[in-house]
Scaffold this motif. Structure first.
Motif, PDB file in Angstrom:
ATOM      1  N   MET A 112      -0.917  -5.903   1.176  1.00 60.29           N
ATOM      2  CA  MET A 112      -0.837  -5.254   2.472  1.00 60.29           C
ATOM      3  C   MET A 112      -0.542  -3.763   2.376  1.00 60.29           C
ATOM      4  O   MET A 112      -0.664  -3.038   3.364  1.00 60.29           O
ATOM      5  N   GLU A 113      -0.116  -3.279   1.189  1.00 60.56           N
ATOM      6  CA  GLU A 113       0.186  -1.860   1.046  1.00 60.56           C
ATOM      7  C   GLU A 113      -1.102  -1.054   1.204  1.00 60.56           C
ATOM      8  O   GLU A 113      -2.104  -1.315   0.549  1.00 60.56           O
ATOM      9  N   GLY A 114      -1.071  -0.070   2.047  1.00 58.80           N
ATOM     10  CA  GLY A 114      -2.238   0.772   2.322  1.00 58.80           C
ATOM     11  C   GLY A 114      -3.162   0.212   3.386  1.00 58.80           C
ATOM     12  O   GLY A 114      -4.137   0.852   3.791  1.00 58.80           O
ATOM     13  N   MET A 115      -2.887  -0.999   3.890  1.00 63.13           N
ATOM     14  CA  MET A 115      -3.731  -1.636   4.907  1.00 63.13           C
ATOM     15  C   MET A 115      -3.389  -1.083   6.294  1.00 63.13           C
ATOM     16  O   MET A 115      -2.220  -0.908   6.611  1.00 63.13           O
ATOM     17  N   PRO A 116      -4.381  -0.789   7.140  1.00 67.65           N
ATOM     18  CA  PRO A 116      -4.092  -0.320   8.501  1.00 67.65           C
ATOM     19  C   PRO A 116      -3.309  -1.404   9.258  1.00 67.65           C
ATOM     20  O   PRO A 116      -3.623  -2.593   9.166  1.00 67.65           O
ATOM     21  N   ILE A 117      -2.317  -0.961   9.975  1.00 66.32           N
ATOM     22  CA  ILE A 117      -1.484  -1.898  10.718  1.00 66.32           C
ATOM     23  C   ILE A 117      -2.299  -2.645  11.780  1.00 66.32           C
ATOM     24  O   ILE A 117      -1.945  -3.752  12.191  1.00 66.32           O
ATOM     25  N   LEU A 118      -3.435  -2.033  12.209  1.00 63.07           N
ATOM     26  CA  LEU A 118      -4.278  -2.672  13.228  1.00 63.07           C
ATOM     27  C   LEU A 118      -4.813  -4.018  12.767  1.00 63.07           C
ATOM     28  O   LEU A 118      -5.148  -4.874  13.577  1.00 63.07           O
ATOM     29  N   GLU A 119      -4.910  -4.229  11.440  1.00 66.60           N
ATOM     30  CA  GLU A 119      -5.421  -5.502  10.945  1.00 66.60           C
ATOM     31  C   GLU A 119      -4.471  -6.653  11.241  1.00 66.60           C
ATOM     32  O   GLU A 119      -4.864  -7.818  11.207  1.00 66.60           O
ATOM     33  N   LEU A 120      -3.196  -6.329  11.516  1.00 62.39           N
ATOM     34  CA  LEU A 120      -2.259  -7.395  11.880  1.00 62.39           C
ATOM     35  C   LEU A 120      -2.277  -7.685  13.376  1.00 62.39           C
ATOM     36  O   LEU A 120      -1.681  -8.665  13.834  1.00 62.39           O
ATOM     37  N   ILE A 156       0.220   0.568   6.284  1.00 58.74           N
ATOM     38  CA  ILE A 156       1.410  -0.120   5.785  1.00 58.74           C
ATOM     39  C   ILE A 156       1.820   0.477   4.452  1.00 58.74           C
ATOM     40  O   ILE A 156       1.006   0.571   3.514  1.00 58.74           O
ATOM     41  N   LEU A 157       3.099   0.893   4.395  1.00 54.44           N
ATOM     42  CA  LEU A 157       3.629   1.433   3.133  1.00 54.44           C
ATOM     43  C   LEU A 157       4.249   0.335   2.292  1.00 54.44           C
ATOM     44  O   LEU A 157       4.137   0.340   1.072  1.00 54.44           O
ATOM     45  N   GLN A 158       4.869  -0.613   2.952  1.00 51.69           N
ATOM     46  CA  GLN A 158       5.568  -1.650   2.213  1.00 51.69           C
ATOM     47  C   GLN A 158       5.802  -2.849   3.139  1.00 51.69           C
ATOM     48  O   GLN A 158       5.988  -2.682   4.348  1.00 51.69           O
TER      49      GLN A 158
END
Length: 826
Positions: A47-55, A29-31
């Motif tokens: 959430m910035e820098g978090m892998p989208i898979l965590e959502l 996630i960039l933003q």
């Protein structure tokens, strides 16, 4: 067009749609905007820098974000779920993924735009609508009437399960949804199918018409069919049919007509009264019972038909109170008949209420009790008295004792219960017949009655048992009465020129110390009586608490004994029988040994008498017999054939098929009959001597050996020794224990040995424990012995080990074995 960062931020965070910018290559996630932060319960900066898979909250999302980047970049638009980490709830969303160039990053970086629209309200509305539709459908299916809706062309649009049940529509028709087939099925269910078809056609041609019809179906059901036009937004759209099962209502109408006929023809007298309790109608039976014409009764207050002990107002007050509580009054009254007559009737007077609950009518049912009361009086006489002696029976005694117990609680009085049983009365019945015995019981009742006061009660409880209630008696009075009864019974009876004696045993219990109820007092007195019988009969005894403890212990032991056989707690041990002259083992006596997990080793002197008394000796003896024959067959197969001696109780010996069972066992285990010896007591031979002689002859003809066990301790009748095929006598251990010093024992043993030799019997001495006893027996000519001097009764395996090897070694083995025994056992 390139938008500056600040304007973009304002637009980005002002979006109501949750949005994320995701690096297309790293899937980080960039933003994220503020709407996204609210949706998932995370701060946007976190959430910035978090892998989208965590959502990804569903397996489908995890699979999507795990694809190749090119496949992800192709985008997706679907319904999904995302988890709010603050509440932990799954939120339904409309999810969209798009490949874009981010306006705030380098143009070379391709991004993914992930947007989510919260669908919670939409999902809740959908679920609410589904629930409403389900509720409406459930309501329709729960309706008591069958419902069918059709369009203007007669095509079926909906129906409920009640319709399926009433018309018994087959399941396959429901699956086909063939309207014509269903209409044809319904027509076929109506008894008058043609008339129903014509009627339905007429209804279809008049869409605005309402109709009502009664249909009788082939399954016996009566159905009311109603049809009304259906309007949607004020315009006719079809027709609604309803079908109601009125079978019961039709039956009720028929019942009402039947009830009217029953009313007129009933044998019970019936009157109907209005709300003022004035008679408005009576049936023919009531007219006959009253002995008055209808005209003379109509209008009269119903209560004045009777002659109650209280005034009429008080009587009606009680009736109305019963109506208020239960809806009816019933009881026995005296009914006036004609001018002066009266009779007893049972009246059931029922209140009839209107819809508001007000009694506006009542109906009375009267039954003449004249004959019934006479029969009841006779029944009570029979119910509370003994038919044979005319004495009160147990029911009347129980009532008297219950009244005495209630009275004692008020005044603290006491009383006694005596349980009396005639001793050996069976001999009178068996020898002189039951008719003679019944006459003797009448004489006994007369004698016992003479020993009592008028306030006491003598009762025959059955057979030859009597129970006495001594009013206000303490232990001293009860003992004096018991003695007086025993003394009275000492005098001989005379009947039909025959003089004879009858004695009795009496058990006594006292209230309140021995019990607080009639059942307890009877039980305790009965227990005391049986203790008297065990001590020798012809006496009396008071109940002691220890008696029940002994009985309970005896009951527990009997239960454990019956379970022990199946649980393997009972084993057969074998005691060697030795030839005195050579020391050679010639046989073994089979003896049952019981070791209980709780009781430990139980002495045969304890459980064998209990088994005989309870009848279990038959089962136990049969099992010991089979085990012994099986073991003797094993000895023979090992080359050491020995005679096995098995004790047979009198009860077992008298069982039908005893000889056949022994024959079958010998055949099954292939044991020669001469290898089995049956040990019988003298009592077996003295009862039914002729029948026993035939059984013994059958056994000896097979080759079995017979021995008299414990010879000299019973009746010692010598007659059967001459007539029966006896092979051996066994001298009881009580005579052996005094050898060699006791002159009396020496004389008895010598006499038995000499008699046995003279009659050709072998003689075995039991209980030999010392060398001195063995030598004394040898000097007197006794041939065999058994006892601890040789060995105690041994388990089968140990007995096999001691008898293994050449016969010549048997003496040496036994001598060594006897030396291994403790001095007390030897």
């Amino acid at each position: 067009m390139n938008i500056g960062r600040q304007p973009f931020e304002a637009i980005w965070n002002g979006l109501s749609l949750a949005a994320w910018l995701v690096d297309a290559s790293t899937l980080q996630i960039l933003q994220a905007n503020e709407a996204a932060a609210r949706l998932v319960g995370r701060r946007a900066v976190d959430m910035e820098g978090m892998p989208i898979l965590e959502l990804a909250a569903t397996p489908e999302d995890q699979i999507y974000w795990s694809q190749a980047n090119t496949d992800i970049a192709a985008g997706i638009h679907s319904h999904s779920w995302v988890r709010n980490i603050r509440s932990g709830a799954l939120v339904p969303v409309d999810r969209c993924v798009l490949a874009i160039h981010a306006p705030t990053v380098t143009d070379a970086v391709r991004c993914l735009l992930l947007t989510m629209q919260d669908r919670s309200e939409h999902e809740a509305s959908r679920l609410e609508l589904e629930a409403l539709l389900s509720e409406l459908r459930a309501t329709l299916d729960s309706a008591a009437d069958g419902v069918l809706t059709c369009n203007l062309h007669g095509q079926m649009r909906a129906f409920n399960q009640r319709l399926v049940h009433i018309w018994q529509v087959p399941h396959e028709l429901l699956l086909r949804r063939d309207d014509a087939a269903i209409w044809a099925h319904m027509e076929d269910q109506v008894l008058d199918s043609e008339a129903y078809r014509v009627r339905r056609t007429a209804i279809a041609h008049e869409p605005m018409r309402e109709s009502a019809d009664i249909l009788r179906l082939r399954n016996g059901m009566t159905v009311e069919q109603r049809s009304v036009p259906q309007f949607i937004r004020g315009r006719p759209a079809g027709r609604v049919y309803s079908f109601r099962d009125i079978t019961q209502q039709s039956a009720v109408q028929a019942d009402l007509r039947l009830a009217a006929r029953v009313y007129e023809s009933s044998l019970d007298a019936i009157f109907i009264a209005d709300k003022h309790n004035a008679i408005v109608r009576i049936n023919a039976a009531c007219e006959r019972l009253l002995g008055a014409s209808v005209a003379g009764v109509i209008g009269q207050v119903a209560a004045r038909l009777f002659a109650p002990t209280q005034n009429h107002c008080a009587f009606m007050s009680g009736v109305q109170q019963a109506w208020q509580q239960e809806g009816f009054w019933e009881g026995e009254l005296r009914l006036r008949q004609g001018d002066d007559g009266q009779c007893s009737v049972h009246l059931s007077w029922v209140a009839l209420r209107d819809d508001e609950g007000t009694v506006n009518q009542s109906i009375g049912f009267m039954r003449d009790l004249t004959q019934q009361q006479a029969a009841k009086q006779r029944i009570e006489e029979l119910a509370y008295s003994d038919v044979l002696t005319g004495l009160p029976n147990g029911l009347l005694l129980a009532k008297k004792v219950a009244a005495a117990i209630d009275a004692s609680r008020a005044i603290g009085d006491s009383f006694a219960i005596l349980f009396l049983d005639l001793d050996r009365f069976k001999i009178v019945n068996d020898s002189l017949g039951h008719s003679f015995g019944d006459r003797v019981l009448k004489l006994v009742a007369e004698r016992l009655q003479r020993c009592l006061r008028q306030s006491d009660m003598l009762c025959r409880s059955g057979g030859d048992e009597f129970v006495i209630h001594l009013h206000g008696a303490d232990a001293g009075v009860a003992e004096a009465v018991a003695r007086r009864m025993l003394d009275e019974m000492q005098y001989p009876f005379m009947l039909d020129g025959m003089e004879f004696s009858v004695q009795c045993s009496i058990g006594l219990s006292l209230f309140p110390q021995d019990g607080g109820s009639f059942e307890e007092l009877i039980k305790q007195a009965d227990t005391a009586m049986y203790q008297v019988k065990e001590r020798g009969r012809g006496s009396y005894g008071f109940y002691q608490p220890q008696m029940n403890a002994n009985l309970l212990s005896r009951m527990k032991m009997e239960h454990a004994m019956r379970q022990a056989l199946g649980l393997g707690h009972v084993l057969v041990h074998y005691q060697p029988q030795v030839e005195i002259a050579t020391g050679r083992i010639v046989g073994a006596e089979a003896l049952a040994r019981w070791t209980d997990p709780e009781l430990g080793a139980v002495s045969p002197g304890t459980f064998i008498p209990l088994a005989e008394e309870s009848g279990f000796i038959v089962t136990l003896g049969a099992w010991v017999m089979e085990q012994s024959i099986k073991e003797a067959a094993y000895w023979m197969s090992c080359g050491t054939p020995l005679v096995v001696s098995v004790n047979v109780s009198a009860l077992e010996f008298r069982q039908a098929g005893f000889v056949e069972r022994i024959t079958a066992l010998l055949g099954r285990y292939q044991l020669p009959a001469q290898q089995l010896e049956l040990e019988l007591t003298e009592s077996v031979l003295l009862h039914d001597a002729q029948e026993m002689e035939q059984v013994l002859a059958a056994l000896t003809s097979m080759g079995l050996k017979l021995a008299i066990d414990d010879f000299g301790t019973g009746y010692s009748s010598l007659a059967y020794l001459k007539k029966l095929a006896i092979h051996r006598l066994k001298i009881d251990r009580t005579f052996v224990s005094g050898l060699p010093d006791d002159e009396g024992d020496r004389a008895i043993v010598q006499a038995v040995v000499s008699m046995g030799r003279a009659l050709g019997f072998s003689v075995v001495a039991e209980g030999v424990e010392t060398q001195a006893q063995r030598l004394a027996l040898h000097d007197m000519g006794c041939e065999y012995y058994q006892g601890y001097l040789c060995a105690p009764a041994l388990p089968a395996a140990e007995f096999r080990a001691r008898t293994a090897g050449p016969a010549a070694d048997s003496k040496r083995v036994l001598q060594r074995a006897s030396c291994l025994l403790p001095a007390a056992e030897r």
